[in-house]
Enzyme design. Structure first.
Site, PDB file in Angstrom:
ATOM      1  N   GLU A   1       0.823  -1.207   0.000  1.00 53.73           N
ATOM      2  CA  GLU A   1       0.000   0.000   0.000  1.00 53.73           C
ATOM      3  C   GLU A   1       0.860   1.261   0.000  1.00 53.73           C
ATOM      4  O   GLU A   1       0.546   2.231  -0.697  1.00 53.73           O
ATOM      5  CB  GLU A   1      -0.936   0.027   1.219  1.00 53.73           C
ATOM      6  CG  GLU A   1      -1.953  -1.101   1.233  1.00 53.73           C
ATOM      7  CD  GLU A   1      -1.488  -2.360   1.940  1.00 53.73           C
ATOM      8  OE1 GLU A   1      -2.343  -3.162   2.330  1.00 53.73           O
ATOM      9  OE2 GLU A   1      -0.260  -2.554   2.099  1.00 53.73           O
TER      10      GLU A   1
ATOM     11  N   CYS B   1      -2.450  -3.244   7.315  1.00 57.00           N
ATOM     12  CA  CYS B   1      -1.855  -3.251   8.651  1.00 57.00           C
ATOM     13  C   CYS B   1      -2.015  -1.858   9.268  1.00 57.00           C
ATOM     14  O   CYS B   1      -2.389  -0.908   8.569  1.00 57.00           O
ATOM     15  CB  CYS B   1      -0.381  -3.643   8.570  1.00 57.00           C
ATOM     16  SG  CYS B   1       0.696  -2.323   7.942  1.00 57.00           S
TER      17      CYS B   1
ATOM     18  N   CYS C   1      -0.097   0.914   7.276  1.00 60.60           N
ATOM     19  CA  CYS C   1      -0.699   1.206   5.974  1.00 60.60           C
ATOM     20  C   CYS C   1      -2.056   1.875   6.128  1.00 60.60           C
ATOM     21  O   CYS C   1      -2.386   2.784   5.370  1.00 60.60           O
ATOM     22  CB  CYS C   1      -0.813  -0.072   5.149  1.00 60.60           C
ATOM     23  SG  CYS C   1       0.802  -0.715   4.652  1.00 60.60           S
TER      24      CYS C   1
END
Length: 159
Positions: free
Chosen positions: A58, A86, A89
């Site tokens: 990302e 996550c 990100c």
């Protein structure tokens, strides 16, 4: 956009994830960013290839899209990622401000193959003095002077 177009963009993210993983660039994660039915950013996990723990799919895709769009935000864009982002990100995605996100696998799926971010979610919720990596506040008053100067700055770009 019709469902088939969304699926095609997600398939491209999945292709990038497989390609990067097969080249041992990093984990099996891919991402594309789309604006006006055109891919403007691509990324796959490159943590190993770049020796950079922030080189998640990302993040790479956001940097690529911002470069191509010549803007620091992703207004009007849709992000397609092969896994629920996550915490790092997700933060970057919110700062970039796309219109929406599509994801394939869940964070539970990722944990099952060794990418478990639960400890980060727990650390975020903990008070700074309770976190596993020690944190200590230092020189706040000196740093506040810079904040004050920024606040008073008349030619700043808001974001």
């Amino acid at each position: 956009m019709i469902e088939e177009q969304h699926q095609q963009f997600m398939l491209e993210a999945i292709r990038l994830s497989a390609q990067g993983a097969s080249k041992n660039e990093g984990g099996p994660f891919g991402c594309v960013i789309v604006k006006n039915q055109r891919i403007v950013g691509r990324g796959n996990n490159q943590v190993i290839a770049r020796n950079d723990p922030t080189a998640h799919a990302e993040i790479i895709a956001i940097r690529d899209a911002c470069l191509h769009l010549e803007h620091f935000q992703l207004e009007g864009c849709t992000l397609y990622t092969t896994c629920e982002p996550c915490p790092m990100c997700l933060g970057a995605i919110y700062w970039a401000r796309p219109e929406r996100i599509f994801y394939a696998c869940t964070r539970v799926d990722a944990a099952h193959i060794g990418f478990d971010d639960q400890f980060i979610y727990e650390e975020i919720m903990a008070e700074p003095q309770q976190r596993k990596i020690p944190m200590k506040q230092l020189l706040r008053l000196e740093a506040l002077k810079v904040f004050s100067a920024w606040s008073d700055k008349s030619d700043k770009t808001h974001y």
